[in-house]
Design a protein around this motif. Structure first.
Motif, PDB file in Angstrom:
ATOM      1  N   THR A 135     -89.264  19.143 -32.752  1.00  0.00           N
ATOM      2  CA  THR A 135     -89.351  18.046 -33.712  1.00  0.00           C
ATOM      3  C   THR A 135     -87.962  17.659 -34.221  1.00  0.00           C
ATOM      4  O   THR A 135     -87.664  16.473 -34.356  1.00  0.00           O
ATOM      5  CB  THR A 135     -90.257  18.389 -34.895  1.00  0.00           C
ATOM      6  N   MET A 136     -87.112  18.646 -34.475  1.00  0.00           N
ATOM      7  CA  MET A 136     -85.761  18.317 -34.934  1.00  0.00           C
ATOM      8  C   MET A 136     -84.945  17.646 -33.823  1.00  0.00           C
ATOM      9  O   MET A 136     -84.221  16.682 -34.071  1.00  0.00           O
ATOM     10  CB  MET A 136     -85.058  19.570 -35.446  1.00  0.00           C
ATOM     11  N   GLY A 137     -85.077  18.131 -32.607  1.00  0.00           N
ATOM     12  CA  GLY A 137     -84.373  17.503 -31.489  1.00  0.00           C
ATOM     13  C   GLY A 137     -84.883  16.105 -31.206  1.00  0.00           C
ATOM     14  O   GLY A 137     -84.099  15.195 -30.917  1.00  0.00           O
ATOM     15  N   ALA A 138     -86.194  15.923 -31.279  1.00  0.00           N
ATOM     16  CA  ALA A 138     -86.762  14.599 -31.046  1.00  0.00           C
ATOM     17  C   ALA A 138     -86.313  13.619 -32.117  1.00  0.00           C
ATOM     18  O   ALA A 138     -86.003  12.454 -31.819  1.00  0.00           O
ATOM     19  CB  ALA A 138     -88.285  14.681 -31.020  1.00  0.00           C
ATOM     20  N   TYR A 139     -86.250  14.082 -33.370  1.00  0.00           N
ATOM     21  CA  TYR A 139     -85.770  13.200 -34.433  1.00  0.00           C
ATOM     22  C   TYR A 139     -84.308  12.839 -34.203  1.00  0.00           C
ATOM     23  O   TYR A 139     -83.915  11.687 -34.383  1.00  0.00           O
ATOM     24  CB  TYR A 139     -85.949  13.867 -35.794  1.00  0.00           C
ATOM     25  N   ALA A 140     -83.511  13.812 -33.797  1.00  0.00           N
ATOM     26  CA  ALA A 140     -82.093  13.538 -33.554  1.00  0.00           C
ATOM     27  C   ALA A 140     -81.911  12.540 -32.413  1.00  0.00           C
ATOM     28  O   ALA A 140     -81.120  11.600 -32.528  1.00  0.00           O
ATOM     29  CB  ALA A 140     -81.355  14.841 -33.246  1.00  0.00           C
ATOM     30  N   PHE A 141     -82.643  12.712 -31.333  1.00  0.00           N
ATOM     31  CA  PHE A 141     -82.512  11.785 -30.206  1.00  0.00           C
ATOM     32  C   PHE A 141     -83.099  10.415 -30.526  1.00  0.00           C
ATOM     33  O   PHE A 141     -82.670   9.411 -29.981  1.00  0.00           O
ATOM     34  CB  PHE A 141     -83.175  12.345 -28.949  1.00  0.00           C
ATOM     35  N   SER A 142     -84.076  10.355 -31.404  1.00  0.00           N
ATOM     36  CA  SER A 142     -84.721   9.097 -31.717  1.00  0.00           C
ATOM     37  C   SER A 142     -83.964   8.284 -32.758  1.00  0.00           C
ATOM     38  O   SER A 142     -83.812   7.068 -32.615  1.00  0.00           O
ATOM     39  CB  SER A 142     -86.139   9.356 -32.216  1.00  0.00           C
ATOM     40  N   ARG A 143     -83.481   8.941 -33.814  1.00  0.00           N
ATOM     41  CA  ARG A 143     -82.942   8.201 -34.952  1.00  0.00           C
ATOM     42  C   ARG A 143     -81.434   8.288 -35.131  1.00  0.00           C
ATOM     43  O   ARG A 143     -80.832   7.374 -35.675  1.00  0.00           O
ATOM     44  CB  ARG A 143     -83.584   8.699 -36.251  1.00  0.00           C
ATOM     45  N   LEU A 144     -80.815   9.360 -34.738  1.00  0.00           N
ATOM     46  CA  LEU A 144     -79.390   9.533 -34.966  1.00  0.00           C
ATOM     47  C   LEU A 144     -78.611   9.075 -33.740  1.00  0.00           C
ATOM     48  O   LEU A 144     -79.106   9.132 -32.614  1.00  0.00           O
ATOM     49  CB  LEU A 144     -79.074  10.992 -35.273  1.00  0.00           C
ATOM     50  N   LYS A 182     -90.095  12.473 -29.080  1.00  0.00           N
ATOM     51  CA  LYS A 182     -89.073  11.444 -29.238  1.00  0.00           C
ATOM     52  C   LYS A 182     -89.684  10.065 -29.042  1.00  0.00           C
ATOM     53  O   LYS A 182     -89.423   9.142 -29.810  1.00  0.00           O
ATOM     54  CB  LYS A 182     -87.939  11.655 -28.246  1.00  0.00           C
ATOM     55  N   ASN A 183     -90.517   9.931 -28.028  1.00  0.00           N
ATOM     56  CA  ASN A 183     -91.163   8.642 -27.796  1.00  0.00           C
ATOM     57  C   ASN A 183     -92.097   8.271 -28.938  1.00  0.00           C
ATOM     58  O   ASN A 183     -92.223   7.107 -29.285  1.00  0.00           O
ATOM     59  CB  ASN A 183     -91.907   8.650 -26.465  1.00  0.00           C
ATOM     60  N   TYR A 184     -92.755   9.271 -29.526  1.00  0.00           N
ATOM     61  CA  TYR A 184     -93.611   8.994 -30.681  1.00  0.00           C
ATOM     62  C   TYR A 184     -92.769   8.559 -31.874  1.00  0.00           C
ATOM     63  O   TYR A 184     -93.115   7.610 -32.582  1.00  0.00           O
ATOM     64  CB  TYR A 184     -94.449  10.216 -31.037  1.00  0.00           C
ATOM     65  N   MET A 185     -91.651   9.245 -32.117  1.00  0.00           N
ATOM     66  CA  MET A 185     -90.811   8.884 -33.261  1.00  0.00           C
ATOM     67  C   MET A 185     -90.125   7.537 -33.058  1.00  0.00           C
ATOM     68  O   MET A 185     -89.779   6.874 -34.029  1.00  0.00           O
ATOM     69  CB  MET A 185     -89.786   9.982 -33.530  1.00  0.00           C
ATOM     70  N   GLU A 203     -83.473  15.135 -45.172  1.00  0.00           N
ATOM     71  CA  GLU A 203     -84.560  14.734 -46.065  1.00  0.00           C
ATOM     72  C   GLU A 203     -85.387  13.617 -45.446  1.00  0.00           C
ATOM     73  O   GLU A 203     -86.618  13.597 -45.583  1.00  0.00           O
ATOM     74  CB  GLU A 203     -83.997  14.279 -47.409  1.00  0.00           C
ATOM     75  N   ILE A 204     -84.724  12.709 -44.755  1.00  0.00           N
ATOM     76  CA  ILE A 204     -85.467  11.643 -44.077  1.00  0.00           C
ATOM     77  C   ILE A 204     -86.351  12.244 -42.991  1.00  0.00           C
ATOM     78  O   ILE A 204     -87.518  11.880 -42.851  1.00  0.00           O
ATOM     79  CB  ILE A 204     -84.506  10.598 -43.482  1.00  0.00           C
ATOM     80  N   PHE A 205     -85.814  13.197 -42.240  1.00  0.00           N
ATOM     81  CA  PHE A 205     -86.616  13.867 -41.210  1.00  0.00           C
ATOM     82  C   PHE A 205     -87.805  14.569 -41.837  1.00  0.00           C
ATOM     83  O   PHE A 205     -88.933  14.430 -41.372  1.00  0.00           O
ATOM     84  CB  PHE A 205     -85.761  14.874 -40.437  1.00  0.00           C
ATOM     85  N   TYR A 206     -87.561  15.302 -42.902  1.00  0.00           N
ATOM     86  CA  TYR A 206     -88.630  16.103 -43.497  1.00  0.00           C
ATOM     87  C   TYR A 206     -89.673  15.238 -44.187  1.00  0.00           C
ATOM     88  O   TYR A 206     -90.869  15.446 -44.007  1.00  0.00           O
ATOM     89  CB  TYR A 206     -88.040  17.115 -44.484  1.00  0.00           C
ATOM     90  N   LEU A 207     -89.232  14.252 -44.961  1.00  0.00           N
ATOM     91  CA  LEU A 207     -90.172  13.460 -45.741  1.00  0.00           C
ATOM     92  C   LEU A 207     -90.828  12.347 -44.934  1.00  0.00           C
ATOM     93  O   LEU A 207     -92.031  12.148 -45.004  1.00  0.00           O
ATOM     94  CB  LEU A 207     -89.465  12.865 -46.962  1.00  0.00           C
ATOM     95  N   VAL A 208     -90.051  11.638 -44.160  1.00  0.00           N
ATOM     96  CA  VAL A 208     -90.588  10.480 -43.444  1.00  0.00           C
ATOM     97  C   VAL A 208     -91.121  10.872 -42.070  1.00  0.00           C
ATOM     98  O   VAL A 208     -92.267  10.589 -41.730  1.00  0.00           O
ATOM     99  CB  VAL A 208     -89.524   9.371 -43.320  1.00  0.00           C
ATOM    100  N   GLY A 209     -90.294  11.536 -41.280  1.00  0.00           N
ATOM    101  CA  GLY A 209     -90.698  11.868 -39.916  1.00  0.00           C
ATOM    102  C   GLY A 209     -91.855  12.834 -39.842  1.00  0.00           C
ATOM    103  O   GLY A 209     -92.807  12.633 -39.102  1.00  0.00           O
ATOM    104  N   ARG A 210     -91.803  13.891 -40.641  1.00  0.00           N
ATOM    105  CA  ARG A 210     -92.873  14.879 -40.589  1.00  0.00           C
ATOM    106  C   ARG A 210     -94.143  14.399 -41.274  1.00  0.00           C
ATOM    107  O   ARG A 210     -95.238  14.700 -40.841  1.00  0.00           O
ATOM    108  CB  ARG A 210     -92.414  16.195 -41.239  1.00  0.00           C
ATOM    109  N   SER A 211     -94.010  13.629 -42.349  1.00  0.00           N
ATOM    110  CA  SER A 211     -95.219  13.161 -43.026  1.00  0.00           C
ATOM    111  C   SER A 211     -95.918  12.062 -42.235  1.00  0.00           C
ATOM    112  O   SER A 211     -97.117  11.860 -42.390  1.00  0.00           O
ATOM    113  CB  SER A 211     -94.874  12.661 -44.431  1.00  0.00           C
ATOM    114  N   SER A 212     -95.189  11.363 -41.386  1.00  0.00           N
ATOM    115  CA  SER A 212     -95.798  10.308 -40.575  1.00  0.00           C
ATOM    116  C   SER A 212     -96.458  10.846 -39.321  1.00  0.00           C
ATOM    117  O   SER A 212     -97.213  10.133 -38.671  1.00  0.00           O
ATOM    118  CB  SER A 212     -94.737   9.284 -40.172  1.00  0.00           C
ATOM    119  N   SER A 213     -96.163  12.086 -38.961  1.00  0.00           N
ATOM    120  CA  SER A 213     -96.694  12.591 -37.694  1.00  0.00           C
ATOM    121  C   SER A 213     -97.329  13.977 -37.815  1.00  0.00           C
ATOM    122  O   SER A 213     -97.052  14.833 -36.994  1.00  0.00           O
ATOM    123  CB  SER A 213     -95.572  12.640 -36.668  1.00  0.00           C
TER     124      SER A 213
END
Length: 142
Positions: A13-22, A81-84, A104-114
């Motif tokens: 999840t952390m890697g997918a968020y990094a590849f998707s948003r950062l 990553k494709n989901y995010m 915080e964006i990953f934890y609050l937005v990314g995790r709460s949305s999925s």
């Protein structure tokens, strides 16, 4: 197997968020490498994995099983990553305006949305990464 699945879930999840948003140096090469890992099945690399496990003196240990299960998770990272990528970027922007940093964006937005995708993914990883589960099924079928 639970710890392997939990570790895979956190890393993926952390890697997918990094590849998707950062945006970072080597992102394009990392995505290509993950795609190339998916092209070849993990069973095709079994002799290389075995020789590596023997060279680092992890033969016949649980650490070897644990590390091999964690290492074969490029598919799950690409799936998340494709989901995010489908989540609206406006959620990230509004959280950043409110003063949130990237974690915080990953934890609050990314995790709460999925939560549903993460729970389904963790169930798949737990069932696939359990060597005792496969062995117990084989014993009961005899």
């Amino acid at each position: 197997s639970f710890t392997a699945a939990l570790t895979q879930l956190v890393i993926n999840t952390m890697g997918a968020y990094a590849f998707s948003r950062l945006r970072f140096w080597g992102q394009k090469y990392g995505l290509v490498a993950m795609f190339m890992i998916q092209v070849f099945p993990q069973i095709a690399a079994i002799s290389a994995i075995f020789s590596l496990v023997v060279k680092v003196n992890l033969y016949d240990t649980l650490w070897a099983v644990y590390l091999v299960f964690i290492g074969g998770s490029a598919y799950y990272m690409m799936l998340l990553k494709n989901y995010m990528d489908s989540l609206p970027k406006e959620l990230d922007e509004s959280a950043r305006v409110d003063g949130a940093d990237s974690f915080e964006i990953f934890y609050l937005v990314g995790r709460s949305s999925s939560p549903s995708s993460s729970s389904a993914l963790s169930g798949c990883m737990a069932s696939l990464s359990s060597p005792t589960c496969c062995c117990s099924r084989a014993r009961t079928s005899r």
